[in-house]
Design a protein around this motif. Sequence first.
Motif, PDB file in Angstrom:
ATOM      1  N   VAL A  88     -62.151  50.187 -44.251  1.00 23.54           N
ATOM      2  CA  VAL A  88     -63.283  50.981 -43.784  1.00 23.54           C
ATOM      3  C   VAL A  88     -63.212  51.092 -42.264  1.00 23.54           C
ATOM      4  CG1 VAL A  88     -64.751  50.371 -45.723  1.00 23.54           C
ATOM      5  CG2 VAL A  88     -64.780  48.935 -43.691  1.00 23.54           C
ATOM      6  N   ALA A  89     -63.631  52.243 -41.757  1.00 20.98           N
ATOM      7  CA  ALA A  89     -63.519  52.511 -40.329  1.00 20.98           C
ATOM      8  C   ALA A  89     -64.689  51.904 -39.559  1.00 20.98           C
ATOM      9  CB  ALA A  89     -63.467  54.008 -40.083  1.00 20.98           C
ATOM     10  N   LEU A  90     -64.380  51.326 -38.399  1.00 23.46           N
ATOM     11  CA  LEU A  90     -65.410  50.968 -37.430  1.00 23.46           C
ATOM     12  C   LEU A  90     -65.381  52.050 -36.351  1.00 23.46           C
ATOM     13  CD1 LEU A  90     -65.085  47.094 -37.006  1.00 23.46           C
ATOM     14  CD2 LEU A  90     -66.338  48.424 -38.704  1.00 23.46           C
ATOM     15  N   ASP A  91     -66.549  52.583 -36.032  1.00 16.35           N
ATOM     16  CA  ASP A  91     -66.567  53.785 -35.200  1.00 16.35           C
ATOM     17  C   ASP A  91     -66.475  53.514 -33.709  1.00 16.35           C
ATOM     18  OD1 ASP A  91     -69.050  52.732 -34.737  1.00 16.35           O
ATOM     19  OD2 ASP A  91     -70.186  54.478 -35.411  1.00 16.35           O
ATOM     20  N   ASP A  92     -66.360  52.238 -33.306  1.00 16.80           N
ATOM     21  CA  ASP A  92     -66.228  51.956 -31.885  1.00 16.80           C
ATOM     22  C   ASP A  92     -65.625  50.564 -31.708  1.00 16.80           C
ATOM     23  OD1 ASP A  92     -66.287  52.380 -29.187  1.00 16.80           O
ATOM     24  OD2 ASP A  92     -68.440  52.099 -28.951  1.00 16.80           O
ATOM     25  N   TYR A  93     -65.154  50.321 -30.486  1.00 16.44           N
ATOM     26  CA  TYR A  93     -64.556  49.050 -30.106  1.00 16.44           C
ATOM     27  C   TYR A  93     -65.136  48.726 -28.727  1.00 16.44           C
ATOM     28  CZ  TYR A  93     -60.578  45.813 -29.199  1.00 16.44           C
ATOM     29  OH  TYR A  93     -59.772  44.733 -28.920  1.00 16.44           O
ATOM     30  N   PRO A  94     -66.444  48.409 -28.659  1.00 22.66           N
ATOM     31  CA  PRO A  94     -67.066  48.203 -27.357  1.00 22.66           C
ATOM     32  C   PRO A  94     -66.609  46.912 -26.691  1.00 22.66           C
ATOM     33  CG  PRO A  94     -68.619  47.694 -29.105  1.00 22.66           C
ATOM     34  CD  PRO A  94     -67.398  48.256 -29.768  1.00 22.66           C
ATOM     35  N   LEU A  95     -66.594  46.937 -25.354  1.00 20.68           N
ATOM     36  CA  LEU A  95     -66.244  45.783 -24.539  1.00 20.68           C
ATOM     37  C   LEU A  95     -67.394  45.511 -23.580  1.00 20.68           C
ATOM     38  CD1 LEU A  95     -62.628  46.897 -23.474  1.00 20.68           C
ATOM     39  CD2 LEU A  95     -63.274  45.629 -25.523  1.00 20.68           C
TER      40      LEU A  95
END
Length: 521
Positions: A88-95
């Motif tokens: 399943v896709a995660l829509d972001d990779y925040p830092l």
Amino acid sequence: MLGRRPRAAVVGGGIAGLAAATGLAERGVAVEVLEREPYLGGRVGSWTESLPDGTPVSMGRGFHAFFRQYYNLRELLRRGDPGLERLVALDDYPLVDAEGRRDSFRGLPRTPPWNAVLFALRSPTFRPGDLLKLDPRAAAPLAAVSVPGIYETLDGIDAESFLEAIDFPPAARHLAFEVFSRSFFAPPSTMSAAELATMFHIYFLGSSEGLMFDVPDGSFADALWEPLRHYLTTRGVAFRTGVTVSSVQLDTGTGRFRVHGDTADTEVDAVVLATDVPGLRDIVAASELGSAPMRVPPAPHAADRTVATPDALDRWRDDVAALRSAPPFLVQRLWLDAPVRPDRPPFLGTGGLDPLDNISVLDRYEHAAASWASRTGGSVVELHAYAAAVPPGTDEDAWTAELRKRCRERLHALYPETADARVVGELVQWRADCPLFGVGDFARRPTVDTPVDGLVLAGDGIRIDLPVALMERAASTGWQAANRLLAGWGLAGHPLQTVPTGGRFGPLRRAAEHAMRSRRP
């Protein structure tokens, strides 16, 4: 040609070993997989443990991001899940960093180099003027990556010094590049700058997939490896888990191998060593491999046969012994009796918030964790601390206890709603078995091929001259190991796919190559 069905042993049931087993079994080779643990998947495996109240729960070695550029890994997973429906896709990779500055990869253009340029320009750590201050000659290798050429240029430099020479703003170095460096389980000061540049190429200038990724919707075992085990079992692959292989012995008269396990030995025509770095070092050191002539020529003509001389074998053994492991890492999974705020991302990377490197909220994407959270009103949170070397003179148990405490404190500061939550259960992994991609290591890193015909290597610590990393390197070396053996038996191999081995944007690449030439004395 053997004139009969070949038999192969694959030592290690992680990604590399399973890729090798798949490649061989699909061409009719009889395969036996020998795995030390009671489960498959290696460092991406999972197993069942219990909470204090007796509730069975899944545990593993921590979060893994299945990036869209992992073409060869995805081909492997399709054997058990043809539509990749369990990802399943995660829509972001925040830092986020210690100052509260946040970066995001959501909404970036897919075309290089504009994806990298826009990421820099909208980052709170990178002002437009900072682009003009960068040293173009020092930064040129980032835009002119070619594999393996980049290692000749940058493998003798550590990633931290390389970024300082480019004049990247310190905050940008910590929030972006350090986060990615530590995903290799090493601080930038000890990691090869060539690996960092290759990673930048894979995720930005060499591909259009960017940094969006998928995650399994269940435990690694349920979503990934049991379906693949079923697929391989139907093709005759035998699995022996809970078996520790101590050594491999080559019979120089017959050219066959005897693989010594702690429960039984196996006699085969070929061996794939697809273990972690410590396991590989131990097995090779204990193995009797002689200096037998190559039984199968690497080229179709008998005149091309070569001999594994004692000197070549000794040099290879030395190279395997020189492989280094990265510092230890901590995985801390917490079952909390209160929910994490609904706007929290499923995955958050952190920079400059030592010792914490990322936070995962498992109940946002994993079925079992979501079911537990729904039933109890709580949440399941996982914390990672990479490159957490024990300081000299410090007791290891005391050190890991301190790491767990500090990681929870970081969690409470970033997600204050967790501060008053009661910890219903806590499971911890403390491991030190990942390969180190250190400064100057590339030239002598062992490749898939070895001096002993019929013996090949695979794993994420094995050299392959393609732009791949982490799980994708494991899968790619596994497929390539199978291909090497298949070629020797006159059988067709399997195609490998990667991002381009050089930069895709011609004008930028040519400008970078010119800058690199101009900086040479």
